[in-house]
Motif scaffolding. Structure first.
Motif, short mmCIF file in Angstrom:
data_model
loop_
_atom_site.label_atom_id
_atom_site.label_comp_id
_atom_site.label_asym_id
_atom_site.label_seq_id
_atom_site.Cartn_x
_atom_site.Cartn_y
_atom_site.Cartn_z
N HIS A 80 0.80 -1.43 0.20
CA HIS A 80 0.36 -0.39 0.07
C HIS A 80 0.89 1.37 0.32
CE1 HIS A 80 -3.49 -2.71 0.55
NE2 HIS A 80 -2.50 -3.53 1.92
N SER A 81 2.41 0.70 -0.37
CA SER A 81 2.73 2.15 -0.48
C SER A 81 3.84 2.83 -1.52
CB SER A 81 4.46 1.93 0.43
OG SER A 81 3.92 1.18 2.12
N ARG A 82 2.63 1.94 -2.37
CA ARG A 82 3.45 2.57 -3.95
C ARG A 82 2.39 3.95 -4.00
NH1 ARG A 82 3.19 -3.03 -4.07
NH2 ARG A 82 4.33 -4.17 -4.07
N PRO A 83 3.12 4.99 -4.13
CA PRO A 83 2.43 5.90 -5.27
C PRO A 83 1.80 6.28 -6.32
CG PRO A 83 4.51 6.82 -5.14
CD PRO A 83 4.43 5.17 -5.26
N ARG A 84 1.09 6.86 -6.52
CA ARG A 84 0.38 6.79 -7.75
C ARG A 84 0.83 6.57 -8.73
NH1 ARG A 84 -5.83 8.33 -8.24
NH2 ARG A 84 -5.51 8.24 -6.26
N ARG A 85 0.48 6.18 -10.18
CA ARG A 85 2.00 6.44 -11.30
C ARG A 85 1.04 7.54 -12.03
NH1 ARG A 85 3.41 0.66 -14.04
NH2 ARG A 85 3.89 0.09 -12.70
N ARG A 86 2.13 8.35 -12.72
CA ARG A 86 1.93 9.02 -13.53
C ARG A 86 1.32 9.40 -14.64
NH1 ARG A 86 7.27 12.58 -11.81
NH2 ARG A 86 6.83 13.85 -9.94
N PRO A 87 0.13 9.91 -15.33
CA PRO A 87 0.25 9.33 -16.53
C PRO A 87 1.64 9.86 -17.58
CG PRO A 87 -1.03 10.96 -15.92
CD PRO A 87 -0.57 10.88 -14.63
N ARG A 88 0.94 8.88 -18.39
CA ARG A 88 2.15 9.06 -19.65
C ARG A 88 1.65 9.59 -20.62
NH1 ARG A 88 5.06 2.71 -21.22
NH2 ARG A 88 5.63 2.54 -18.54
#
Length: 89
Positions: A80-88
């Motif tokens: 649950h520690s992975r930040p939201r990915r930035r959109p490509r």
């Protein structure tokens, strides 16, 4: 001076107090923690665990930006520690 009206959150805080009291009455005294370090990209990540060895944990999921019920193992593994990915682009 800020003149915007603030929402009345007293009922939400009372709901939280009632939930915590229900846990305590059931013998599940919550412990409050904050994960912070390289495993979660130095973001504060609050979570609540029980004093019962293998009880569920509630953690603030950094990807979903919401609290979720999970396990100790999944929390400490960083699921649950992975930040939201930035959109490509």
């Amino acid at each position: 001076m800020d003149t915007t009206t603030k929402p009345d959150t007293a009922a939400l805080w009372q709901d939280l107090a009632d939930a915590l009291n229900a846990l305590a009455d059931a013998g599940l005294h919550p412990d409050f923690h904050d994960r912070y370090g390289p495993s979660n990209n130095w973001q504060h990540q609050p979570y609540v665990s029980s004093d019962v060895g293998n009880g569920p944990w509630v953690v603030f999921d950094l990807r979903e930006r919401a609290y979720t019920v999970t396990t100790r193992e999944r929390t400490l593994a960083g699921e649950h520690s992975r930040p939201r990915r930035r959109p490509r682009r």
